[in-house]
Design a protein around this motif. Structure first.
Motif, PDB file in Angstrom:
ATOM      1  N   VAL A  36      45.621  18.265 -21.085  1.00 37.02           N
ATOM      2  CA  VAL A  36      46.546  19.169 -21.767  1.00 37.02           C
ATOM      3  C   VAL A  36      46.403  20.596 -21.236  1.00 37.02           C
ATOM      4  O   VAL A  36      47.403  21.300 -21.028  1.00 37.02           O
ATOM      5  CB  VAL A  36      46.311  19.131 -23.292  1.00 37.02           C
ATOM      6  CG1 VAL A  36      47.189  20.151 -24.000  1.00 37.02           C
ATOM      7  CG2 VAL A  36      46.586  17.733 -23.831  1.00 37.02           C
ATOM      8  N   ALA A  37      45.169  21.025 -20.980  1.00 38.55           N
ATOM      9  CA  ALA A  37      44.930  22.391 -20.504  1.00 38.55           C
ATOM     10  C   ALA A  37      45.563  22.637 -19.142  1.00 38.55           C
ATOM     11  O   ALA A  37      46.010  23.751 -18.839  1.00 38.55           O
ATOM     12  CB  ALA A  37      43.429  22.669 -20.447  1.00 38.55           C
ATOM     13  N   ALA A 106      52.910  10.373 -26.103  1.00 39.15           N
ATOM     14  CA  ALA A 106      53.623  11.570 -25.646  1.00 39.15           C
ATOM     15  C   ALA A 106      53.377  12.745 -26.583  1.00 39.15           C
ATOM     16  O   ALA A 106      53.301  13.898 -26.149  1.00 39.15           O
ATOM     17  CB  ALA A 106      55.115  11.288 -25.539  1.00 39.15           C
ATOM     18  N   GLY A 107      53.243  12.466 -27.880  1.00 38.58           N
ATOM     19  CA  GLY A 107      52.952  13.519 -28.834  1.00 38.58           C
ATOM     20  C   GLY A 107      51.498  13.953 -28.822  1.00 38.58           C
ATOM     21  O   GLY A 107      51.167  15.068 -29.236  1.00 38.58           O
ATOM     22  N   THR A 108      50.618  13.074 -28.337  1.00 34.31           N
ATOM     23  CA  THR A 108      49.180  13.362 -28.305  1.00 34.31           C
ATOM     24  C   THR A 108      48.764  13.986 -26.986  1.00 34.31           C
ATOM     25  O   THR A 108      47.942  14.907 -26.943  1.00 34.31           O
ATOM     26  CB  THR A 108      48.378  12.065 -28.534  1.00 34.31           C
ATOM     27  OG1 THR A 108      48.848  11.415 -29.714  1.00 34.31           O
ATOM     28  CG2 THR A 108      46.897  12.362 -28.681  1.00 34.31           C
ATOM     29  N   VAL A 420      43.142   1.888 -27.365  1.00 31.92           N
ATOM     30  CA  VAL A 420      41.884   2.445 -26.865  1.00 31.92           C
ATOM     31  C   VAL A 420      41.704   3.872 -27.360  1.00 31.92           C
ATOM     32  O   VAL A 420      40.614   4.254 -27.826  1.00 31.92           O
ATOM     33  CB  VAL A 420      41.857   2.406 -25.323  1.00 31.92           C
ATOM     34  CG1 VAL A 420      40.631   3.157 -24.794  1.00 31.92           C
ATOM     35  CG2 VAL A 420      41.838   0.964 -24.828  1.00 31.92           C
ATOM     36  N   LEU A 421      42.761   4.700 -27.285  1.00 32.05           N
ATOM     37  CA  LEU A 421      42.637   6.095 -27.702  1.00 32.05           C
ATOM     38  C   LEU A 421      42.419   6.213 -29.205  1.00 32.05           C
ATOM     39  O   LEU A 421      41.729   7.135 -29.670  1.00 32.05           O
ATOM     40  CB  LEU A 421      43.890   6.874 -27.285  1.00 32.05           C
ATOM     41  CG  LEU A 421      43.758   8.403 -27.301  1.00 32.05           C
ATOM     42  CD1 LEU A 421      42.701   8.851 -26.291  1.00 32.05           C
ATOM     43  CD2 LEU A 421      45.092   9.069 -26.984  1.00 32.05           C
ATOM     44  N   LEU A 428      41.954  13.005 -32.797  1.00 38.03           N
ATOM     45  CA  LEU A 428      42.950  13.801 -32.084  1.00 38.03           C
ATOM     46  C   LEU A 428      44.194  13.994 -32.955  1.00 38.03           C
ATOM     47  O   LEU A 428      44.632  13.061 -33.629  1.00 38.03           O
ATOM     48  CB  LEU A 428      43.364  13.093 -30.789  1.00 38.03           C
ATOM     49  CG  LEU A 428      42.487  13.289 -29.551  1.00 38.03           C
ATOM     50  CD1 LEU A 428      43.049  12.458 -28.396  1.00 38.03           C
ATOM     51  CD2 LEU A 428      42.418  14.756 -29.146  1.00 38.03           C
ATOM     52  N   PRO A 429      44.785  15.186 -32.946  1.00 38.95           N
ATOM     53  CA  PRO A 429      46.037  15.379 -33.703  1.00 38.95           C
ATOM     54  C   PRO A 429      47.165  14.557 -33.096  1.00 38.95           C
ATOM     55  O   PRO A 429      47.407  14.610 -31.891  1.00 38.95           O
ATOM     56  CB  PRO A 429      46.292  16.886 -33.577  1.00 38.95           C
ATOM     57  CG  PRO A 429      45.524  17.321 -32.365  1.00 38.95           C
ATOM     58  CD  PRO A 429      44.332  16.427 -32.283  1.00 38.95           C
ATOM     59  N   ARG A 430      47.862  13.797 -33.939  1.00 37.15           N
ATOM     60  CA  ARG A 430      48.963  12.951 -33.485  1.00 37.15           C
ATOM     61  C   ARG A 430      50.207  13.291 -34.299  1.00 37.15           C
ATOM     62  O   ARG A 430      50.190  13.178 -35.523  1.00 37.15           O
ATOM     63  CB  ARG A 430      48.597  11.466 -33.655  1.00 37.15           C
ATOM     64  CG  ARG A 430      47.505  10.981 -32.693  1.00 37.15           C
ATOM     65  CD  ARG A 430      46.978   9.607 -33.101  1.00 37.15           C
ATOM     66  NE  ARG A 430      46.141   9.011 -32.080  1.00 37.15           N
ATOM     67  CZ  ARG A 430      44.841   9.262 -31.932  1.00 37.15           C
ATOM     68  NH1 ARG A 430      44.237  10.123 -32.752  1.00 37.15           N
ATOM     69  NH2 ARG A 430      44.155   8.671 -30.967  1.00 37.15           N
ATOM     70  N   THR A 431      51.276  13.654 -33.599  1.00 37.29           N
ATOM     71  CA  THR A 431      52.516  13.983 -34.303  1.00 37.29           C
ATOM     72  C   THR A 431      53.324  12.735 -34.640  1.00 37.29           C
ATOM     73  O   THR A 431      54.281  12.800 -35.404  1.00 37.29           O
ATOM     74  CB  THR A 431      53.376  14.917 -33.440  1.00 37.29           C
ATOM     75  OG1 THR A 431      53.596  14.315 -32.155  1.00 37.29           O
ATOM     76  CG2 THR A 431      52.685  16.261 -33.253  1.00 37.29           C
ATOM     77  N   PHE A 432      52.950  11.603 -34.059  1.00 38.56           N
ATOM     78  CA  PHE A 432      53.587  10.322 -34.351  1.00 38.56           C
ATOM     79  C   PHE A 432      52.535   9.231 -34.212  1.00 38.56           C
ATOM     80  O   PHE A 432      51.696   9.278 -33.312  1.00 38.56           O
ATOM     81  CB  PHE A 432      54.756  10.056 -33.391  1.00 38.56           C
ATOM     82  CG  PHE A 432      55.414   8.708 -33.610  1.00 38.56           C
ATOM     83  CD1 PHE A 432      56.433   8.573 -34.538  1.00 38.56           C
ATOM     84  CD2 PHE A 432      55.013   7.597 -32.881  1.00 38.56           C
ATOM     85  CE1 PHE A 432      57.045   7.332 -34.739  1.00 38.56           C
ATOM     86  CE2 PHE A 432      55.619   6.359 -33.068  1.00 38.56           C
ATOM     87  CZ  PHE A 432      56.633   6.224 -34.007  1.00 38.56           C
ATOM     88  N   ARG A 433      52.570   8.251 -35.118  1.00 38.22           N
ATOM     89  CA  ARG A 433      51.633   7.136 -35.063  1.00 38.22           C
ATOM     90  C   ARG A 433      52.389   5.817 -35.056  1.00 38.22           C
ATOM     91  O   ARG A 433      53.338   5.637 -35.829  1.00 38.22           O
ATOM     92  CB  ARG A 433      50.676   7.160 -36.271  1.00 38.22           C
ATOM     93  CG  ARG A 433      49.601   8.238 -36.194  1.00 38.22           C
ATOM     94  CD  ARG A 433      48.717   8.214 -37.428  1.00 38.22           C
ATOM     95  NE  ARG A 433      47.597   9.130 -37.302  1.00 38.22           N
ATOM     96  CZ  ARG A 433      46.399   8.797 -36.822  1.00 38.22           C
ATOM     97  NH1 ARG A 433      46.187   7.547 -36.432  1.00 38.22           N
ATOM     98  NH2 ARG A 433      45.450   9.686 -36.730  1.00 38.22           N
TER      99      ARG A 433
END
Length: 489
Positions: A36-37, A106-108, A420-421, A428-433
């Motif tokens: 992400v960075a 994609a959201g993560t 796995v993730l 981890l913050p997830r905007t969709f699950r």
């Protein structure tokens, strides 16, 4: 107390200081935080975040809608008969399971690498390379396959307007009665010109083309239904379930659009919020239109009369109305619509290679960003020329099946990556699950493997040769040049 005057003792080799073995290096993972960075960073410049939800959805629809209907329908109907509508449903269901997994990842991990980057974070470098190599096959061959169909509709348009067509020698590849498919090369070069201007300009052009293609398909349904004959649906499944699944595997090539949206992760204004929404919204719209248009097409024309035509819809319009005008109008819309598929899929291909280059697994030239446009120009030029020559020289059917197997393999890995993730990075913050995980990802994986098994032996041989070539390249180049390697020396 430590005697600071004494020379330091040589502790000798230890497990901690010893270089990692081959197996450990193949399984090295890239941390999510680092992925992400590094988002948007390239050689000499950075990608620009200019795309919102609307543009991302249009990219997804642009890469998907049109391919299966305007181009591959003529290839799929002879395999499944009237049950081709069921083939679209099966392909769409398979895509849905994978789309859910894509939406979560994609959201993560909102980066350009799509499933390649997801695999790198969860399953290690070798699996990531294999996934990325499949994506190169998926996107590159898809651009070429769609470009071939564009040439068919261009001929329909020219015939209906000025009464001439491009000679077969210059409008068909070797093996299909021609020498060189010039129109296929031209549409790829046109898409390249848009992409060189930057993501924002390309997205604007794509949005206009998507609106045109949706209007064209709605027009086809409104006119084509007038020629609907229920008798065309008798003997609904003439080639059995094997034919339905074979057609579905070919048509799955039409559902890579949401994957293309995920490659825009580093150019989206709010990727974590908008990418999952764009992926799911586009899939619903595309599947509904695919099934509706296929149902009308088969109802208006006996399935045995499709004869592998890449311009089937324009022909149906002409047959139903008895006039050339409507078929010509549809051909005009298809020329614009299919060009948007070439544009957005070519975009996705360049962004996949951008991410792989930034990780050191392919040459640095693919990660160079032009400071004025924020676009990877050299990358775009190389990929476009390769895809253009491929489109001009290879028949459509072989291209579509090769794309399907690469797509299915990459999607299968994405379903595994979600599970796995969830286990390795549960916080981890997830905007969709994905709901009902791991059940739905497991179903997505199973559907992908099942549809891969429906593809021909020749397709599997081509896939095997492609993967072998990819592994050779990885061990000769990427294995030693990976940017993760120096931290382990």
């Amino acid at each position: 107390m430590l005697d600071q005057g004494a020379p330091p003792q040589n502790p000798g080799p230890t497990a901690a200081s010893a270089p990692p073995g081959v197996g450990a290096r193949l399984m090295r993972r890239k941390p999510v935080e680092r992925l992400v960075a590094e988002g948007g960073q390239g050689e000499g410049g950075s990608l620009r975040r200019t795309l919102g939800l609307w543009q991302l959805t249009m990219i997804s629809i642009g890469a998907t809608l049109g391919t299966g209907i305007f181009v591959v329908l003529g290839e799929a109907v002879p395999k499944a008969g009237p049950a081709v509508t069921l083939s679209f449903v099966i392909a769409g269901l398979t895509a849905l399971f994978s789309a859910l997994s894509y939406a979560e990842l994609a959201g993560t991990i909102p980066v350009s690498g799509s499933s390649y980057s997801y695999a790198y974070a969860t399953m290690g470098e070798l699996i990531a390379w294999i996934c990325g190599w499949c994506l190169v096959l998926e996107y590159g061959v898809s651009v070429a396959a769609v470009a071939v169909g564009w040439g068919e509709y261009l001929n329909e348009l020219l015939d209906g307007t000025i009464g001439v067509t491009i000679p077969a020698a210059l409008s068909a590849p070797p093996g299909d009665g021609g020498v060189f498919n010039l129109p296929a090369l031209i549409v790829v070069l046109l898409a390249m010109a848009f992409l060189l201007g930057g993501a924002r300009e390309s997205a604007r052009a794509n949005t206009v083309m998507v609106v045109v293609k949706i209007a064209a398909l709605v027009m086809f349904c409104a006119i084509g239904v007038q020629g609907f004959r229920s008798g065309n649906y008798e003997n609904f499944m003439p080639l059995g379930m094997a034919g339905v699944s074979a057609a579905g595997a070919t048509l799955f090539f039409s559902y890579i659009g949401f994957d293309a949206a995920s490659t825009a992760g580093e150019e989206a204004k709010n990727a974590q919020r908008d990418l999952p929404r764009a992926i799911m919204l586009s899939l619903v719209i595309v599947t509904a239109l695919y099934v509706l248009v296929a149902a009308v097409a088969v109802g208006a024309k006996p399935w045995k009369n499709f004869t592998d035509s890449e311009a089937a819809l324009a022909q149906i319009m002409r047959e139903v109305t008895g006039q050339t005008f409507w078929g010509t109008l549809l051909a005009f819309c298809a020329v614009i619509a299919i060009a948007s598929v070439v544009l957005t899929v070519l975009y996705g291909q360049t962004r996949i290679l951008f991410a792989m280059s930034r990780d050191g697994l392919v040459p640095k030239v693919f990660a160079k960003v032009h400071p004025k446009t924020g676009a990877p120009r050299a990358n775009t030029l190389i990929v476009s020329l390769f895809c253009g020559v491929l489109a001009a020289a290879i028949p459509l059917g072989q291209l579509a099946d090769a794309t399907s197997i690469g797509t299915l393999f990459a999607f299968a890995l994405v379903n595994v990556a979600v599970v796995v993730l969830r286990r390795t990075k549960p916080d981890l913050p997830r905007t969709f699950r994905v709901p009902l995980s791991p059940v739905l990802p497991a179903l997505g994986f199973a559907f992908c493997i099942w549809m891969m098994g429906s593809l021909s032996t020749v397709t599997w041989v081509v896939f095997g040769v492609w993967m072998a070539a990819g592994l050779v390249f990885y061990f000769l180049y990427g294995y030693r040049r990976s940017r993760l390697a120096p931290s382990e020396k």
